[in-house]
Design a protein around this motif. Structure first.
Motif, PDB file in Angstrom:
ATOM      1  N   LEU A 195       0.268   3.155  -0.589  1.00  0.00           N
ATOM      2  CA  LEU A 195       0.942   4.117  -1.470  1.00  0.00           C
ATOM      3  C   LEU A 195       2.030   4.869  -0.718  1.00  0.00           C
ATOM      4  O   LEU A 195       3.157   5.011  -1.202  1.00  0.00           O
TER       5      LEU A 195
ATOM      6  N   LEU B  20       1.498   0.981  -7.175  1.00  0.00           N
ATOM      7  CA  LEU B  20       1.304   2.305  -7.773  1.00  0.00           C
ATOM      8  C   LEU B  20       2.451   3.236  -7.394  1.00  0.00           C
ATOM      9  O   LEU B  20       2.988   3.963  -8.246  1.00  0.00           O
ATOM     10  N   ALA B  21       2.836   3.175  -6.123  1.00  0.00           N
ATOM     11  CA  ALA B  21       3.953   4.008  -5.655  1.00  0.00           C
ATOM     12  C   ALA B  21       5.232   3.623  -6.396  1.00  0.00           C
ATOM     13  O   ALA B  21       6.004   4.493  -6.810  1.00  0.00           O
TER      14      ALA B  21
ATOM     15  N   ALA C   8      -5.266   1.452   0.684  1.00  0.00           N
ATOM     16  CA  ALA C   8      -4.614   1.881  -0.554  1.00  0.00           C
ATOM     17  C   ALA C   8      -3.732   3.099  -0.289  1.00  0.00           C
ATOM     18  O   ALA C   8      -2.595   3.176  -0.761  1.00  0.00           O
ATOM     19  N   GLY C   9      -4.239   4.036   0.501  1.00  0.00           N
ATOM     20  CA  GLY C   9      -3.479   5.247   0.815  1.00  0.00           C
ATOM     21  C   GLY C   9      -2.210   4.948   1.593  1.00  0.00           C
ATOM     22  O   GLY C   9      -1.131   5.453   1.267  1.00  0.00           O
TER      23      GLY C   9
ATOM     24  N   ALA D 115       5.933   4.601  -1.442  1.00  0.00           N
ATOM     25  CA  ALA D 115       6.685   5.792  -1.838  1.00  0.00           C
ATOM     26  C   ALA D 115       7.902   5.977  -0.940  1.00  0.00           C
ATOM     27  O   ALA D 115       8.972   6.382  -1.394  1.00  0.00           O
TER      28      ALA D 115
ATOM     29  N   GLY E  99      -1.614  -0.191  -3.735  1.00  0.00           N
ATOM     30  CA  GLY E  99      -1.049   1.117  -3.390  1.00  0.00           C
ATOM     31  C   GLY E  99       0.464   1.099  -3.488  1.00  0.00           C
ATOM     32  O   GLY E  99       1.083   2.041  -4.013  1.00  0.00           O
ATOM     33  N   GLY E 100       1.067   0.012  -3.023  1.00  0.00           N
ATOM     34  CA  GLY E 100       2.520  -0.128  -3.101  1.00  0.00           C
ATOM     35  C   GLY E 100       3.017  -0.213  -4.533  1.00  0.00           C
ATOM     36  O   GLY E 100       4.026   0.399  -4.902  1.00  0.00           O
TER      37      GLY E 100
END
Lengths: 154, 124
Positions: free
Chosen positions: B49, B118-119, B45-46, B53, B115-116
């Motif tokens: 993200l 969310l970014a 997830a990190g 971003a 994660g992507g």
């Protein structure tokens, strides 16, 4: 298992303090991460292609884990910091699950679903097979250490 | 500079993996290795993200190397995932081994996508 003092042999010595284990894991992790990062600089893979560098990092790291775990759990009495250093630190830091997943996601996003699925499945199959085969080979080639009473540790 | 940031990230990621694994494993008596599952999921997830971003905004190179090849890649592990899967199969828990392998890959991939996403929502 790890916290039974009576299980510790004289060769294994005293149990390390938590701070010692953390520092050992961190030091091993730095070595593993540098090896992985160096490999990606030496052999970069272009976007949209099969990520061979990370593939081989994860397969070789899993294979080495097979060798290490048979040696330290079945064949030899080692210092209690060897497994945190080499297993959790070096090999854990060298191999990566997040790069594997994100590279596959990027292949899907780039409309290369076939390559993504091939990458996901072949990495899994190759890493598991390599670890299993290396473990089996190590058990075959390295004899169990005889105990003082003449029996074997395995 | 990039090397230093990778080293700094690894200095955090490796002990964090060890501590998380210990904490998670101490809280259940399931046959499945949830500790490794947890760190891999968090790292996917990190990194998802971070890379998401990076496509939407400018991420400084130092931060990218600290979080990407440093923290997230070191926090996650394939060798322990492989070891625990093969060990489950070797002890006769073949169903658990298959569940661990498939769930690990599917959940990691889903976390990378989330994660992507969310970014994309944060940095549009």
């Amino acid at each position: 298992m790890h916290d039974r003092p009576e299980a510790a042999t004289p060769a294994a010595g005293r149990q390390p303090a938590p701070a010692e284990i953390l520092a050992t894991v961190a030091a091993g992790g730095v070595i593993g991460a540098c090896a992985r990062y160096g490999a990606t600089l030496l052999w970069p893979t272009a976007a949209g292609t099969f990520p061979w560098t990370t593939f081989w990092i994860n397969v070789t790291g899993s294979s080495a884990m097979g060798l290490l775990m048979v040696l330290v759990t079945e064949r030899a009495t080692v210092h209690p910091l060897v497994r945190p250093f080499l297993g959790t630190g070096v090999l854990g830091g060298y191999t990566t699950f997040s790069t594997y997943a994100v590279d596959a996601r990027d292949l899907f996003d780039g409309h290369r679903a076939g390559t993504a699925l091939l990458y996901l499945t072949t990495t899994l199959a190759a890493a598991l097979s390599a670890l299993w085969a290396t473990s089996a080979l190590t058990r075959l080639l390295v004899r169990p250490r005889p105990r003082p009473d003449g029996s074997t540790a395995a | 500079m990039n090397w230093l940031m990778v080293i700094a990230g690894a200095l955090v990621g490796a002990p964090l993996r060890y501590l998380t694994d210990r904490a998670v494993q101490a809280r259940h008596d399931s046959a499945l290795p949830w500790g490794t599952f947890t760190v891999n999921l968090a790292a996917c997830a990190g990194l998802g993200l971070l890379t998401g971003a990076a496509t939407a905004a400018t991420v400084p190179s130092a931060l990218h190397h600290f979080v990407g090849p440093g923290l997230c890649a070191t926090l996650s592990t394939y060798s322990t995932f492989s070891y625990e899967t093969v060990r489950l199969a070797g002890t006769g828990a073949r169903f658990h081994a298959a569940v661990n392998a498939v769930a690990g890959v599917v959940a990691g991939l889903a976390a990378a996508f989330l994660g992507g996403e969310l970014a994309g929502a944060l940095f549009r």
